[in-house]
Design a protein around this motif. Structure first.
Motif, short mmCIF file in Angstrom:
data_model
loop_
_atom_site.label_atom_id
_atom_site.label_comp_id
_atom_site.label_asym_id
_atom_site.label_seq_id
_atom_site.Cartn_x
_atom_site.Cartn_y
_atom_site.Cartn_z
N VAL A 54 25.18 -44.48 9.80
CA VAL A 54 23.98 -44.15 9.40
C VAL A 54 24.22 -43.79 7.90
CG1 VAL A 54 21.95 -42.77 9.15
CG2 VAL A 54 22.86 -43.73 11.45
N THR A 55 23.64 -44.44 6.65
CA THR A 55 24.16 -44.31 5.43
C THR A 55 22.63 -43.66 5.13
OG1 THR A 55 25.81 -45.92 5.09
CG2 THR A 55 24.39 -45.33 3.07
N VAL A 56 22.76 -42.53 4.46
CA VAL A 56 21.43 -41.56 4.00
C VAL A 56 21.49 -41.16 2.78
CG1 VAL A 56 20.15 -39.64 4.71
CG2 VAL A 56 21.52 -41.04 6.48
N LYS A 57 20.31 -41.05 1.89
CA LYS A 57 20.05 -40.66 0.51
C LYS A 57 20.14 -39.03 0.61
CE LYS A 57 17.55 -41.17 -3.36
NZ LYS A 57 16.97 -42.44 -4.16
N GLY A 58 20.88 -38.36 -0.32
CA GLY A 58 20.95 -37.07 -0.28
C GLY A 58 21.07 -36.38 -1.46
N ASP A 59 20.94 -35.05 -1.56
CA ASP A 59 21.36 -34.26 -2.83
C ASP A 59 22.93 -34.40 -3.08
OD1 ASP A 59 22.48 -31.41 -3.75
OD2 ASP A 59 20.51 -31.83 -4.69
N PRO A 60 23.04 -34.74 -4.27
CA PRO A 60 24.54 -35.11 -4.74
C PRO A 60 25.34 -33.80 -4.44
CG PRO A 60 23.20 -35.79 -6.27
CD PRO A 60 22.50 -35.03 -5.66
N GLU A 61 25.12 -32.50 -4.66
CA GLU A 61 25.89 -31.39 -4.33
C GLU A 61 26.04 -31.19 -2.58
OE1 GLU A 61 24.70 -27.96 -6.08
OE2 GLU A 61 24.67 -28.93 -8.31
N ALA A 64 28.54 -33.88 -1.45
CA ALA A 64 29.91 -33.44 -1.68
C ALA A 64 30.35 -32.75 -0.86
CB ALA A 64 30.02 -33.03 -3.21
N ALA A 65 29.55 -31.71 -0.45
CA ALA A 65 30.12 -30.67 0.38
C ALA A 65 30.12 -31.16 1.93
CB ALA A 65 29.06 -29.40 0.51
N LEU A 66 29.54 -32.05 2.44
CA LEU A 66 29.34 -32.77 3.65
C LEU A 66 30.75 -33.65 3.74
CD1 LEU A 66 25.71 -33.25 4.27
CD2 LEU A 66 27.02 -32.01 5.59
N VAL A 67 30.72 -34.11 2.64
CA VAL A 67 31.94 -35.17 2.94
C VAL A 67 33.53 -34.38 2.69
CG1 VAL A 67 33.26 -36.97 1.37
CG2 VAL A 67 30.87 -37.14 1.34
N ALA A 69 33.64 -31.24 3.97
CA ALA A 69 33.80 -30.76 5.31
C ALA A 69 33.82 -31.52 6.59
CB ALA A 69 32.58 -29.74 5.62
N HIS A 70 33.70 -32.66 6.56
CA HIS A 70 33.61 -33.47 7.77
C HIS A 70 34.35 -34.77 7.67
CE1 HIS A 70 30.70 -31.00 9.72
NE2 HIS A 70 30.20 -30.93 8.33
N ASP A 71 35.31 -35.14 8.54
CA ASP A 71 36.11 -36.34 8.28
C ASP A 71 35.19 -37.71 8.66
OD1 ASP A 71 38.54 -35.19 7.55
OD2 ASP A 71 39.19 -35.14 9.81
N ALA A 72 34.29 -37.41 9.46
CA ALA A 72 33.13 -38.59 9.92
C ALA A 72 32.05 -38.66 8.84
CB ALA A 72 32.34 -38.08 11.50
N ILE A 73 32.32 -38.07 7.76
CA ILE A 73 31.02 -38.45 6.44
C ILE A 73 31.96 -38.83 5.43
CG2 ILE A 73 29.48 -37.18 5.17
CD1 ILE A 73 28.81 -35.38 7.52
N THR A 74 31.50 -39.82 4.65
CA THR A 74 32.00 -40.35 3.51
C THR A 74 31.17 -40.64 2.55
OG1 THR A 74 32.11 -42.70 4.73
CG2 THR A 74 34.03 -41.46 5.06
N PRO A 75 31.55 -40.97 1.48
CA PRO A 75 30.54 -41.08 0.31
C PRO A 75 29.83 -42.56 0.69
CG PRO A 75 32.59 -40.62 -0.65
CD PRO A 75 32.91 -40.64 0.76
N GLY A 76 28.56 -42.71 0.33
CA GLY A 76 27.66 -43.97 0.99
C GLY A 76 28.56 -45.30 0.75
N TYR A 77 28.43 -45.84 1.76
CA TYR A 77 29.14 -47.19 2.09
C TYR A 77 28.28 -48.21 1.32
CZ TYR A 77 30.94 -51.97 3.72
OH TYR A 77 31.08 -53.08 3.94
N TYR A 78 28.59 -49.10 0.55
CA TYR A 78 27.89 -49.97 -0.28
C TYR A 78 26.54 -49.44 -0.76
CZ TYR A 78 27.70 -54.95 -0.97
OH TYR A 78 27.67 -56.09 -1.48
N ALA A 79 26.90 -48.42 -1.37
CA ALA A 79 25.76 -47.51 -2.14
C ALA A 79 26.17 -46.56 -3.10
CB ALA A 79 24.86 -46.83 -1.00
N ASN A 80 25.24 -45.94 -3.95
CA ASN A 80 25.75 -44.92 -4.83
C ASN A 80 26.51 -43.75 -4.27
OD1 ASN A 80 25.54 -42.52 -6.41
ND2 ASN A 80 24.30 -43.57 -8.00
N LYS A 81 27.85 -43.64 -4.63
CA LYS A 81 28.51 -42.61 -4.12
C LYS A 81 28.28 -41.21 -3.98
CE LYS A 81 31.53 -45.96 -2.53
NZ LYS A 81 30.78 -46.71 -1.65
N ARG A 82 27.40 -40.97 -4.95
CA ARG A 82 26.95 -39.48 -5.23
C ARG A 82 25.56 -39.34 -4.62
NH1 ARG A 82 24.63 -38.73 -9.74
NH2 ARG A 82 24.60 -36.51 -9.62
N LEU A 83 24.74 -40.32 -4.38
CA LEU A 83 23.44 -39.98 -4.02
C LEU A 83 23.35 -40.55 -2.45
CD1 LEU A 83 21.30 -41.73 -6.79
CD2 LEU A 83 21.98 -39.07 -6.32
#
Length: 126
Positions: A54-61, A64-67, A69-83
């Motif tokens: 599931v790729t979801v829009k979020g707050d950049p800060e 970054a914290a979620l990425v 803290a969790h191996d199962a969370i990565t910067p957005g696939y095929y999306a803006n890697k910050r947002l």
């Protein structure tokens, strides 16, 4: 449309609880999108490793914290890697509540960016 991912009931229930949120098939990307007011806040699909994400829009800060803290969370696939972030929803180490919270946050970000008249049409208490 046979290749479209099926939205798990727990995700469908979370989307249904968000006023005005809808699930819209996006066959060109082989995904299901989650939208409010015609704008995307999330997408269910796959990544190059074949994981369901599931790729979801979020707050950049927060993203970054979620990425970090969790191996199962990565910067957005095929999306803006910050947002945007991608959450591997079948990873046993990733709690469903975290996925639902990310969906709710993405929804809120997009909903808050909509014109007031659109927000009010979604939920009269807006």
């Amino acid at each position: 449309m046979d290749d479209m991912p099926v939205v798990d009931s727990w995700i469908a229930d979370a989307i249904a609880a968000l006023p005005g949120a809808v699930t819209v098939p996006y066959p060109d990307w082989g995904s299901q999108t989650f939208q409010v007011g015609g704008k995307h806040f999330g997408r269910l699909g796959g990544d190059p490793e074949g994981r369901r994400i599931v790729t979801v829009k979020g707050d950049p800060e927060v993203n970054a914290a979620l990425v970090a803290a969790h191996d199962a969370i990565t910067p957005g696939y095929y999306a803006n890697k910050r947002l945007w972030i991608s959450l591997a929803i079948d990873d046993p180490d990733l709690e469903r509540d975290l996925v639902i919270e990310a969906l709710e946050n993405g929804y809120a970000i997009v909903r808050d960016s909509l014109p007031r008249r659109v927000r009010e049409s979604l939920d009269p208490s807006a």
